[in-house]
Design a protein around this motif. Structure first.
Motif, PDB file in Angstrom:
ATOM      1  N   GLU A  45      51.272   8.113  76.206  1.00  0.00           N
ATOM      2  CA  GLU A  45      50.855   9.492  76.457  1.00  0.00           C
ATOM      3  C   GLU A  45      49.916   9.536  77.650  1.00  0.00           C
ATOM      4  O   GLU A  45      48.983   8.739  77.741  1.00  0.00           O
ATOM      5  CB  GLU A  45      50.157  10.060  75.229  1.00  0.00           C
ATOM      6  CG  GLU A  45      49.699  11.484  75.414  1.00  0.00           C
ATOM      7  CD  GLU A  45      49.049  12.052  74.172  1.00  0.00           C
ATOM      8  OE1 GLU A  45      49.779  12.350  73.221  1.00  0.00           O
ATOM      9  OE2 GLU A  45      47.812  12.167  74.164  1.00  0.00           O
ATOM     10  N   GLU A  84      47.522  12.253  79.851  1.00  0.00           N
ATOM     11  CA  GLU A  84      46.902  13.574  79.880  1.00  0.00           C
ATOM     12  C   GLU A  84      46.278  13.776  81.256  1.00  0.00           C
ATOM     13  O   GLU A  84      45.504  12.938  81.719  1.00  0.00           O
ATOM     14  CB  GLU A  84      45.831  13.672  78.795  1.00  0.00           C
ATOM     15  CG  GLU A  84      45.142  14.990  78.743  1.00  0.00           C
ATOM     16  CD  GLU A  84      44.095  15.054  77.646  1.00  0.00           C
ATOM     17  OE1 GLU A  84      43.891  16.128  77.102  1.00  0.00           O
ATOM     18  OE2 GLU A  84      43.486  14.005  77.341  1.00  0.00           O
ATOM     19  N   VAL A 136      50.174  17.296  79.203  1.00  0.00           N
ATOM     20  CA  VAL A 136      50.369  16.072  78.433  1.00  0.00           C
ATOM     21  C   VAL A 136      51.826  15.660  78.574  1.00  0.00           C
ATOM     22  O   VAL A 136      52.729  16.448  78.327  1.00  0.00           O
ATOM     23  CB  VAL A 136      50.011  16.273  76.944  1.00  0.00           C
ATOM     24  CG1 VAL A 136      50.264  15.003  76.163  1.00  0.00           C
ATOM     25  CG2 VAL A 136      48.572  16.721  76.792  1.00  0.00           C
ATOM     26  N   GLU A 163      54.466  12.715  77.279  1.00  0.00           N
ATOM     27  CA  GLU A 163      54.690  11.630  76.319  1.00  0.00           C
ATOM     28  C   GLU A 163      56.053  11.011  76.582  1.00  0.00           C
ATOM     29  O   GLU A 163      57.057  11.716  76.561  1.00  0.00           O
ATOM     30  CB  GLU A 163      54.657  12.155  74.892  1.00  0.00           C
ATOM     31  CG  GLU A 163      53.289  12.609  74.438  1.00  0.00           C
ATOM     32  CD  GLU A 163      53.302  13.050  72.999  1.00  0.00           C
ATOM     33  OE1 GLU A 163      53.524  12.194  72.126  1.00  0.00           O
ATOM     34  OE2 GLU A 163      53.087  14.248  72.768  1.00  0.00           O
ATOM     35  N   SER A 220      55.195  17.347  77.058  1.00  0.00           N
ATOM     36  CA  SER A 220      55.031  17.731  75.658  1.00  0.00           C
ATOM     37  C   SER A 220      54.077  18.896  75.464  1.00  0.00           C
ATOM     38  O   SER A 220      54.173  19.614  74.477  1.00  0.00           O
ATOM     39  CB  SER A 220      54.579  16.542  74.815  1.00  0.00           C
ATOM     40  OG  SER A 220      53.290  16.135  75.201  1.00  0.00           O
TER      41      SER A 220
END
Length: 58
Positions: free
Chosen positions: A2, A4, A23, A25, A30
């Motif tokens: 992930e 961010e 974000v 993923e 996502s």
């Protein structure tokens, strides 16, 4: 994995600058803290361009 990121720039829809949380993923978008994907100003948006660059770099 992930990732961010926070992207900032001028939002024409809100007529002000803003910071957007993105974000990603496993290479897939996502979560986005704006109306990316349905905004009528997306083609001219520096934040949307940053989101697209982030997606292609994954």
């Amino acid at each position: 994995m992930e990732i961010e990121k926070f992207l900032s720039g001028y939002c024409r829809q809100l007529d002000s600058s803003r910071m957007v949380e993105v974000v990603v993923e496993d290479g897939e978008l996502s979560e986005v803290d704006c109306c990316y994907g349905s905004c009528i100003y997306q083609s001219n948006c520096p934040i949307a361009q940053g989101i697209e660059e982030l997606q292609t770099s994954q």
